[in-house]
Design an enzyme around this catalytic site. Structure first.
Site, mmCIF file in Angstrom:
data_model
loop_
_atom_site.group_PDB
_atom_site.id
_atom_site.type_symbol
_atom_site.label_atom_id
_atom_site.label_comp_id
_atom_site.label_asym_id
_atom_site.label_seq_id
_atom_site.Cartn_x
_atom_site.Cartn_y
_atom_site.Cartn_z
ATOM 1 N N ASP A 39 -17.295 27.051 52.115
ATOM 2 C CA ASP A 39 -17.404 27.109 53.576
ATOM 3 C C ASP A 39 -18.773 26.654 54.059
ATOM 4 O O ASP A 39 -18.893 25.975 55.070
ATOM 5 C CB ASP A 39 -17.152 28.544 54.077
ATOM 6 N N GLU A 115 13.288 13.999 34.983
ATOM 7 C CA GLU A 115 12.370 14.652 35.923
ATOM 8 C C GLU A 115 13.141 15.689 36.721
ATOM 9 O O GLU A 115 14.336 15.531 36.929
ATOM 10 C CB GLU A 115 11.809 13.622 36.922
ATOM 11 N N LYS A 117 14.724 17.304 39.889
ATOM 12 C CA LYS A 117 15.129 16.753 41.190
ATOM 13 C C LYS A 117 14.638 17.754 42.237
ATOM 14 O O LYS A 117 15.199 18.835 42.391
ATOM 15 C CB LYS A 117 16.644 16.567 41.264
ATOM 16 N N ASP A 119 13.915 19.549 45.608
ATOM 17 C CA ASP A 119 14.682 19.688 46.840
ATOM 18 C C ASP A 119 13.720 19.825 48.019
ATOM 19 O O ASP A 119 13.547 20.901 48.584
ATOM 20 C CB ASP A 119 15.566 20.941 46.710
ATOM 21 N N TYR A 225 6.474 10.856 42.500
ATOM 22 C CA TYR A 225 7.100 10.374 41.272
ATOM 23 C C TYR A 225 7.515 8.901 41.247
ATOM 24 O O TYR A 225 7.688 8.323 40.204
ATOM 25 C CB TYR A 225 8.345 11.222 40.936
ATOM 26 N N LYS A 313 23.366 17.011 39.010
ATOM 27 C CA LYS A 313 23.166 18.172 39.875
ATOM 28 C C LYS A 313 23.661 19.415 39.155
ATOM 29 O O LYS A 313 24.750 19.405 38.574
ATOM 30 C CB LYS A 313 23.963 18.006 41.182
ATOM 31 N N CYS A 407 44.913 19.826 72.123
ATOM 32 C CA CYS A 407 43.481 19.688 71.835
ATOM 33 C C CYS A 407 42.763 20.959 72.288
ATOM 34 O O CYS A 407 42.921 21.375 73.443
ATOM 35 C CB CYS A 407 42.924 18.468 72.569
ATOM 36 N N CYS A 410 40.554 19.809 75.491
ATOM 37 C CA CYS A 410 41.086 19.291 76.763
ATOM 38 C C CYS A 410 42.576 19.572 76.954
ATOM 39 O O CYS A 410 43.166 19.155 77.950
ATOM 40 C CB CYS A 410 40.819 17.795 76.877
ATOM 41 N N CYS A 423 43.175 13.800 68.977
ATOM 42 C CA CYS A 423 43.300 13.911 70.424
ATOM 43 C C CYS A 423 43.121 12.503 70.968
ATOM 44 O O CYS A 423 42.095 11.864 70.703
ATOM 45 C CB CYS A 423 42.206 14.822 70.971
ATOM 46 N N CYS A 428 38.635 13.462 77.174
ATOM 47 C CA CYS A 428 38.356 14.707 76.448
ATOM 48 C C CYS A 428 36.836 14.935 76.361
ATOM 49 O O CYS A 428 36.098 14.087 75.850
ATOM 50 C CB CYS A 428 38.963 14.611 75.051
HETATM 51 S S1 IVH Z 1 13.939 8.776 42.205
HETATM 52 C C1 IVH Z 1 14.846 4.513 43.639
HETATM 53 N N1 IVH Z 1 13.111 11.115 41.324
HETATM 54 O O1 IVH Z 1 16.486 12.829 45.595
HETATM 55 C C2 IVH Z 1 14.316 5.851 43.257
HETATM 56 N N2 IVH Z 1 14.215 11.044 43.435
HETATM 57 O O2 IVH Z 1 19.310 12.435 46.093
HETATM 58 C C3 IVH Z 1 15.046 6.978 43.900
HETATM 59 N N3 IVH Z 1 14.389 13.196 44.567
HETATM 60 O O3 IVH Z 1 16.136 9.967 47.574
HETATM 61 C C4 IVH Z 1 14.404 8.285 43.829
HETATM 62 N N4 IVH Z 1 13.357 14.384 43.034
HETATM 63 O O4 IVH Z 1 14.308 11.843 47.763
HETATM 64 C C5 IVH Z 1 13.741 10.455 42.321
HETATM 65 N N5 IVH Z 1 12.307 13.087 40.460
HETATM 66 C C6 IVH Z 1 12.914 12.447 41.440
HETATM 67 C C7 IVH Z 1 13.391 13.100 42.592
HETATM 68 C C8 IVH Z 1 14.046 12.362 43.568
HETATM 69 C C9 IVH Z 1 13.955 14.417 44.225
HETATM 70 C C10 IVH Z 1 15.112 12.900 45.818
HETATM 71 C C11 IVH Z 1 14.732 11.582 46.460
HETATM 72 C C12 IVH Z 1 16.017 10.811 46.479
HETATM 73 C C13 IVH Z 1 17.031 11.909 46.488
HETATM 74 C C14 IVH Z 1 18.384 11.419 46.032
#
Ligand code: IVH
Length: 668
Positions: A39, A115, A117, A119, A225, A313, A407, A410, A423, A428
């Site tokens: 700080d 890698e 994925k 969210d 990534y 997934k 509907c 409407c 409809c 509507c």
């Molecule tokens: S690669 C062309 N790597 O998931 C390269 N995507 O459902 C495309 N995402 O659009 C992306 N973790 O936003 C990649 N390790 C990872 C990821 C990842 C999350 C997301 C990304 C993509 C979406 C697709």
């Protein structure tokens, strides 16, 4: 640190040192000095900047919350489109994915990376000569919102890289750390604000804030990534790339797996599943990628997704809830969707009280009745769905779900069209509301602020009877509406005014012509540049266009021949909307990047071929139908046939679509 000294060199020293401290603290969780000491130095920096505003560096730690609140985000094109990924829930499909790749490449020694994925919210960052210049959201993949100011508030994100790399674009996800999420929601609730449904929404909601000061109070984090446009980077594979990011101080996924066989890949998917609950971010799957970039280039992409990666997934979360009743939602085209009204139930971190039942065929197939206990599922971003009945819980008092005959909005008689009830009334109001939302959607006329609650009121109060009425709204009309203060009224009127100048293809898409998506609207505008050309178009001319089939040609003809539609269009003309221009090609200007080069395009690509051709022409290049010695490049998509063989024979350079985009970017 040396003694305080009121000099430029002291200033530079402070900036660099505090950057190092930020990196150690946020990037590596290893603070190198006490909060108090930090700080003190920060204040010294601030006071130097006050005395010498001309010294302020854009990468100074004080500049993380430097910006003023914005009126709106600027929409900016991605230099390389942001693609999404093909998804699967099945390991069998992972094997099939690998077989496809082996077959396409004709050899089997490959290395992969797994890698997490993440969210979060996808973003793309641009560092020029090592300095963070721009951060965009994904948007529609082609264009995103400029959220640079907000991204700069992320303390783990370096404003400057270690080295002055000429151009480094890097993509990843912004996330709301799980630990901080709960306390954010508690604070929100104590202040009478709606809690966020999950960390992803909290991250998205924070990034959308126009005032970076609010964002700076949210402890957003980031993980990176993927590469975007690059110059002066010589990575050959994902491993080198992630190493480079790390060396430059950029946060990368905390764990990745390098594999060289299918078995290793499948084991890594399981390993990630076991570990992922310990990560700071939510994950919903594993991303499997080919490691070597040269092989990625050879494989190229299909529409929207690369062929060298797939997302596995993890089974989405499911829950059991009771079906209280079924309501019927009317879509923009009059299509009726049955919606399950459920006992509120916690599912994947948020409370669900509605879920889609898709259509009556599905209800019949699954044997769902009112009063049933049903399994509901939320998979990624899609709205929750009812996937089946828990038969053991039946009491015998359940009631059948009957399709409505009128509907719900409407009361006009409904008609069956294939699997759906529709409809067909032209007055509507439920349809009108959906049509307005479509017209204002960011992929269409992009009218910021025209959301559901406003549309609801505009239609209910009869202020808007179709989208042309939007252009006659006045300040008095709007200020009396719920949640419409003076500022939001003026903002909305300005957004409506601004929409008049949107590219012509957006208007065409916004009209809501059946089956005509945004991409097809772009294609149409390449061939019929003005509204007047479309008003007198004939079926044959439409069918001449490679990408326009029978169904779309019919609905387009129907639309433009309908008297009411023609009147609406004339009304829009009087308001001065952009109806296209003969000399213009969706607003793009010509350049000379590709002058002297001839391209041939073949195979299946992610976009209509004509769009790529147009891009080449706009950049000054020529497009030819056949490969010869004069051809500079062949752009080859999936299932490229004889043209590819010809090019190989003649030694013409072959580009994947990605490599072509790269070429355009590099020449830029
Ligand atoms: S690669 C062309 N790597 O998931 C390269 N995507 O459902 C495309 N995402 O659009 C992306 N973790 O936003 C990649 N390790 C990872 C990821 C990842 C999350 C997301 C990304 C993509 C979406 C697709």
């Amino acid at each position: 640190m040396p003694n305080v000294e009121n000099s430029l060199s002291r200033y530079q020293e402070l900036v660099n040192y505090l950057q190092t401290c930020d990196h150690s603290y946020y990037g590596e969780a290893q603070p190198i000095l006490s909060d108090m000491e930090y700080d003190r130095l920060y204040k010294e920096l601030q006071s130097l900047e006050e005395t010498h505003p001309e010294w302020i560096r854009s990468d100074s730690p004080t500049q993380r919350v430097g910006g003023k609140p914005l009126d709106e985000f600027q929409s900016i094109s991605h230099s390389v489109p942001m693609m999404s990924l093909d998804n699967t829930y099945s390991k069998l499909e992972v094997s099939e994915f690998l077989s496809r790749i082996h077959k396409a490449l004709g050899h089997s020694e490959l290395s992969y990376i797994v890698e997490p994925k993440i969210d979060g919210v996808a973003i793309s960052l641009r560092y020029e000569h090592g300095v963070l210049q721009q951060g965009l959201t994904r948007g529609d993949g082609q264009k995103g919102d400029d959220v640079t100011q907000n991204l700069k508030t992320i303390r783990s994100l370096p404003l400057k890289l270690r080295d002055p790399i000429p151009l480094l674009e890097v993509r990843g996800e912004v996330y709301f750390p799980r630990k901080a999420f709960e306390s954010l929601n508690k604070t929100r609730q104590s202040q009478g604000e709606e809690p966020f449904a999950n960390p992803r929404n909290a991250a998205a909601g924070s990034l959308k804030q126009l005032d970076p000061r609010i964002v700076s109070q949210r402890p957003l984090a980031i993980v990176l990534y993927s590469p975007g446009a690059l110059q002066g980077v010589s990575c050959k594979n994902q491993k080198e790339w992630l190493d480079l990011l790390h060396q430059q101080g950029l946060p990368i996924p905390e764990k990745t797996w390098f594999c060289s066989s299918e078995k290793e890949l499948l084991d890594s998917i399981d390993d990630l599943d076991r570990t992922r609950s310990q990560f700071a971010y939510d994950t919903d799957g594993a991303v499997l990628k080919i490691n070597e970039w040269a092989i990625r280039d050879t494989l190229g992409s299909t529409a929207k997704a690369p062929r060298w990666a797939i997302a596995f997934k993890y089974a989405s979360e499911q829950a059991i809830s009771q079906l209280q009743s079924v309501s019927f939602q009317v879509g923009r085209t009059g299509k009726i969707t049955p919606v399950a009204e459920l006992t509120p139930t916690l599912l994947a971190g948020s409370t669900v009280s509605r879920a889609t039942l898709h259509n009556f065929d599905e209800i019949k197939r699954k044997g769902i009745q009112i009063g049933d206990y049903v399994t509901i599922e939320k998979a990624g971003e899609v709205i929750p769905a009812v996937i089946g009945v828990v038969l053991e819980k039946r009491s015998g008092n359940e009631l059948p779900i009957n399709p409505p005959s009128l509907c719900p909005a409407c009361q006009s008689t409904l008609q069956w069209e294939g699997l759906f009830l529709k409809c067909t009334s032209s007055s509507c109001e439920a349809q009108l509301k959906r049509k307005l939302l479509h017209f204002a959607h960011r992929n269409a006329m992009d009218i910021d602020g025209l959301g559901e609650s406003l549309v609801e009121q505009l239609v209910d109060k009869k202020l808007v009877r179709d989208f042309t009425d939007l252009y006659q709204l006045t300040e008095e009309n709007l200020t009396n509406l719920d949640r419409m203060g003076k500022k939001s009224t003026l903002n909305l009127l300005a957004a409506i005014e601004k929409s008049k100048t949107r590219e012509f293809w957006r208007l065409l898409f916004g009209l809501g012509i059946l089956h005509l998506g945004a991409e097809s609207a772009r294609t149409l505008v390449l061939h019929f540049k003005t509204m007047d050309q479309l008003l007198s178009v004939n079926r044959e001319a439409l069918l001449q266009i490679h990408e326009i089939g029978e169904v779309m040609a019919t609905s387009t003809m129907d639309y433009f021949q309908n008297q009411e539609n023609r009147e609406r269009i004339e009304k829009l003309r009087t308001f001065g909307l952009n109806f296209g221009s003969e000399s213009d090609s969706s607003g793009a200007t010509t350049s000379t990047q590709l002058t002297g080069m001839t391209f041939v395009i073949t195979g299946t690509l992610s976009r209509p071929r004509e769009l790529i051709a147009e891009e080449i022409r706009l950049a000054g290049g020529k497009v030819s139908g056949s490969v010869s010695k004069k051809t500079s490049y062949l752009i080859a998509g999936e299932s490229a046939g004889s043209k590819k063989t010809d090019a190989e024979k003649l030694g013409v350079k072959i580009l994947t679509e990605e490599a072509f985009q790269q070429l355009l970017t590099n020449l830029h």
